[in-house]
Structures are given as C-alpha cells and as structure tokens.
Design an enzyme around this catalytic site. Structure first.
Site, PDB file in Angstrom:
ATOM      1  N   GLN A  31       0.816  -1.210   0.000  1.00 39.21           N
ATOM      2  CA  GLN A  31       0.000   0.000   0.000  1.00 39.21           C
ATOM      3  C   GLN A  31       0.854   1.267   0.000  1.00 39.21           C
ATOM      4  OE1 GLN A  31      -2.219  -0.917   3.570  1.00 39.21           O
ATOM      5  NE2 GLN A  31      -0.341  -1.377   4.685  1.00 39.21           N
ATOM      6  N   HIS A  62      -7.635   3.341  20.270  1.00 39.46           N
ATOM      7  CA  HIS A  62      -6.826   2.307  20.916  1.00 39.46           C
ATOM      8  C   HIS A  62      -7.386   1.896  22.283  1.00 39.46           C
ATOM      9  CE1 HIS A  62      -3.717   3.634  17.831  1.00 39.46           C
ATOM     10  NE2 HIS A  62      -4.092   2.413  17.516  1.00 39.46           N
ATOM     11  N   ASP A  86       0.999   0.241  13.778  1.00 38.28           N
ATOM     12  CA  ASP A  86       1.441   1.451  14.480  1.00 38.28           C
ATOM     13  C   ASP A  86       1.774   1.176  15.942  1.00 38.28           C
ATOM     14  OD1 ASP A  86      -1.208   1.934  16.048  1.00 38.28           O
ATOM     15  OD2 ASP A  86      -1.847   1.738  13.965  1.00 38.28           O
ATOM     16  N   GLU A 106       1.504  -8.052  11.639  1.00 36.18           N
ATOM     17  CA  GLU A 106       1.228  -6.959  10.678  1.00 36.18           C
ATOM     18  C   GLU A 106       1.819  -7.364   9.328  1.00 36.18           C
ATOM     19  OE1 GLU A 106      -0.066  -3.543  10.415  1.00 36.18           O
ATOM     20  OE2 GLU A 106       0.681  -3.896   8.375  1.00 36.18           O
ATOM     21  N   ASP A 139       1.177 -12.227   6.891  1.00 34.30           N
ATOM     22  CA  ASP A 139      -0.242 -12.171   6.596  1.00 34.30           C
ATOM     23  C   ASP A 139      -1.012 -12.786   7.776  1.00 34.30           C
ATOM     24  OD1 ASP A 139      -2.738 -12.248   5.427  1.00 34.30           O
ATOM     25  OD2 ASP A 139      -2.306 -14.018   4.219  1.00 34.30           O
ATOM     26  N   GLY A 140      -2.007 -12.056   8.288  1.00 31.86           N
ATOM     27  CA  GLY A 140      -2.768 -12.514   9.454  1.00 31.86           C
ATOM     28  C   GLY A 140      -3.400 -13.884   9.244  1.00 31.86           C
ATOM     29  N   ASP A 157      -7.163  -5.148  14.040  1.00 30.91           N
ATOM     30  CA  ASP A 157      -6.940  -3.695  13.961  1.00 30.91           C
ATOM     31  C   ASP A 157      -6.598  -3.375  12.511  1.00 30.91           C
ATOM     32  OD1 ASP A 157      -6.236  -1.083  14.333  1.00 30.91           O
ATOM     33  OD2 ASP A 157      -4.628  -1.479  15.766  1.00 30.91           O
ATOM     34  N   SER A 158      -7.613  -3.406  11.660  1.00 32.11           N
ATOM     35  CA  SER A 158      -7.373  -3.365  10.215  1.00 32.11           C
ATOM     36  C   SER A 158      -7.767  -2.029   9.596  1.00 32.11           C
ATOM     37  CB  SER A 158      -8.193  -4.463   9.540  1.00 32.11           C
ATOM     38  OG  SER A 158      -9.555  -4.074   9.478  1.00 32.11           O
ATOM     39  N   PRO A 164      -5.291  -4.593   1.204  1.00 33.59           N
ATOM     40  CA  PRO A 164      -4.812  -5.798   1.881  1.00 33.59           C
ATOM     41  C   PRO A 164      -5.747  -6.330   2.978  1.00 33.59           C
ATOM     42  CG  PRO A 164      -3.407  -3.903   2.402  1.00 33.59           C
ATOM     43  CD  PRO A 164      -4.353  -3.468   1.331  1.00 33.59           C
TER      44      PRO A 164
HETATM   45  N1  AG3 Z   1      -7.475   1.362  11.750  1.00 33.64           N
HETATM   46  C1  AG3 Z   1      -8.175   2.121  10.765  1.00 33.64           C
HETATM   47  C2  AG3 Z   1      -9.634   2.122  10.793  1.00 33.64           C
HETATM   48  C3  AG3 Z   1     -10.211   2.514   9.475  1.00 33.64           C
HETATM   49  C4  AG3 Z   1     -10.177   3.971   9.178  1.00 33.64           C
HETATM   50  N2  AG3 Z   1     -10.876   4.228   7.979  1.00 33.64           N
HETATM   51  C5  AG3 Z   1     -10.840   5.377   7.278  1.00 33.64           C
HETATM   52  N3  AG3 Z   1     -10.168   6.395   7.691  1.00 33.64           N
HETATM   53  N4  AG3 Z   1     -11.535   5.462   6.166  1.00 33.64           N
HETATM   54  C6  AG3 Z   1      -6.528   2.185  12.366  1.00 33.64           C
HETATM   55  C7  AG3 Z   1      -5.311   1.562  12.850  1.00 33.64           C
HETATM   56  C8  AG3 Z   1      -4.969   2.150  14.160  1.00 33.64           C
HETATM   57  N5  AG3 Z   1      -4.165   1.270  14.923  1.00 33.64           N
END
Ligand code: AG3
Length: 281
Positions: A31, A62, A86, A106, A139-140, A157-158, A164
């Site tokens: 990405q 979080h 992150d 991740e 890959d999860g 946490d996607s 992906p």
């Molecule tokens: N996870 C992202 C949630 C999706 C956000 N979507 C969007 N902005 N269109 C965040 C990862 C944080 N650890």
C-alpha cells in the site's frame, strides 16, 4: 502557501485538514504510506489515502479496541493483534498485568518501521524493548492458520475492507480466528462507521454470527474517521461483554485511560436505532 489534505468519505463529502509538511511518502509491497504534520491533530498516518491514526485522537480508537475485551475476559494472558502496525493497540494491551504475551502480526513491515520512527508515543511497546511483545511481519490469515487454540483474545486492527484488509471481513477468516482462540476466547474487530458503511456492517456481522455464539456491536466517537461515529464488533465464544463484565475490576484499574471507563464500557454497547438495524440478524 496553504496545504490541505482531504480523505474523501464518498464522492461528495470528506474530511479536510491543514497540513504544515509531509514527513514521509512511500509505497510498500502492499500500500501507499503517507505521514504528514497537521496543524490541528499533530502527526497523521494515512494508508492508501485513508486516515489511520493522528496523535491527537488515537487514544480513543486504541482504548476502545483493547479495553472492553480485556476487561470482559476474566484473565487474558495471550493476546494477538492482526494489523495494528502502528503499535497503539499493543501499547494499551501492555497496561494489563495479566497479559504474559502480546503478538503483533502486521502484513506491512514498512508501517511498523515508520511508526517507530515518527510515532514513538504510539509505537512505544513495539520497538523491541518489551520482552512480553512479539512482532511478526506476516499475513494474518497465514499466521492464525498455524496458531490454532492459542489465544485468549484476538484484535483485528485493520484498515477498511479494500486493499490488503479485504480478507479480514470474511467468514473464512472468522472461522480461523475462532479456531485460534481458546474455548472461552474473544475477538474484537474494528467495524467501520454505522453512518456510512451499513452494507459492510450487514455482511460483516452476518459472517460473525455464522461463527460466534455472542456477537455485539459497540461504538466510539472518533473525530478523524468517516462521520466521527465509529464501531467495533465484539465476537465471543463464552463471555458476554455486559453480563460477564466485572465493573469493579474495570473501575479499580491501576492505569489511566483517557476515553475508556467502567461506565462507558456499558454505554458503548447502547446503539441508536439505525445502527441496530444495520446489524439486525
Ligand atoms: N485502523 C483504521 C480504521 C479505518 C479507518 N478508515 C478510514 N479512515 N476510512 C486504524 C489503525 C490504528 N491502529
């Protein structure tokens, strides 16, 4: 010169932020990753142009992806995070002293590397300094296939179900997650905006209900995500997030949470009518 960043939430609406500079821009195998400095929200990370975290409001997401499940399970020892490169979810998990090991799986090593470099307060537990944390760049789906019957809690946490993360919203994946959980395990996954993503939610919750006996949605207010009204799916083999919740344990927690608290744990599961309707069985 004025520089503004916009994430489009549909063809006709989006969120716009004034940016003072670009800190990183690069393409991984998976990405596009961008990190910018905003005036209102501090540093912000984007994947394929979508806001993932900002320094100012990351505590909300979080807190809420981690603490409801970890305060519902009576004694979480082994926790897996799929995605979440992150490190914010791992940081919150580490506040629970019952947790002996947290694994981060991740797919994109670049997200981990750049989070450690640019977001040290978010990535504070994934920089190699904590022996309770294990990192896997993988890959999860591949990872959980090989780790069945192992975890008390799995957090997904996607990103959105494009790119992906697409497989992380499907029933085959939830079957594997259920297998990777112990017999009383809990899964929580970010489940998009009830306001904008009714169709995604409908499919996702139907997929979850086909696999888990207990499936509930809860909400959080996240200003930088589409509509600000965001949600999480709580899917569980045994423990119910309200009936099995020990409010005193959450109240007597020994660490500070800026968003989560023992009352909000209960309130977050109360949904407006239109959100309930999105996930009606
Ligand atoms: N996870 C992202 C949630 C999706 C956000 N979507 C969007 N902005 N269109 C965040 C990862 C944080 N650890």
């Amino acid at each position: 010169m004025d520089l503004w960043y916009t994430e489009k939430h549909s063809d006709n609406v989006g969120i716009t932020m004034k940016v003072s500079k670009s800190l990183f821009s690069g393409k991984s195998d998976f990405q596009q990753l961008d990190i910018v400095e905003t005036l209102e929200y501090g540093k912000m990370m984007l994947l394929d142009g979508l806001v993932m975290v900002t320094e100012r409001d990351e505590f909300i997401y979080h807190d809420m992806i981690v603490h409801p499940a970890l305060f519902t399970h009576p004694c979480p020892k082994k926790v897996l995070v799929i995605g979440g490169g992150d490190g914010g979810s791992i940081r919150e998990i580490m506040k629970h002293s019952s947790v002996e090991q947290a694994v981060l799986c991740e797919i994109d090593g670049l997200v981990i590397e750049k989070s450690i470099e640019f977001f040290p307060t978010i990535a504070s537990e994934i920089d190699g300094s904590n022996p309770r944390v294990k990192l896997h760049v993988d890959d999860g789906l591949a990872y959980i296939r090989e780790h069945q019957d192992e975890f008390d809690i799995i957090l997904v946490d996607s990103t959105d179900p494009i790119g992906p993360a697409i497989g992380l919203f499907e029933q085959d994946f939830y079957n594997l997650v259920a297998g990777a959980l112990k017999e009383d395990g809990i899964m929580v996954a970010q489940s998009e905006s009830p306001f904008y993503h009714a169709k995604i939610q409908q499919a996702m919750f139907a997929n979850l209900r086909a696999v888990f006996p207990i499936v509930e949605m809860y909400q959080a207010f996240i200003p930088t995500y589409p509509s600000g009204f965001w949600s999480f799916a709580f899917a569980s083999k045994r423990y119910h997030p309200l009936h099995d919740f020990d409010k005193d344990r959450a109240k007597n927690r020994v660490f500070y949470t800026k968003y989560y608290n023992e009352d909000l744990h209960i309130g977050a599961f109360m949904l407006p009518t239109f959100a309930r309707e999105n996930i009606k069985p």
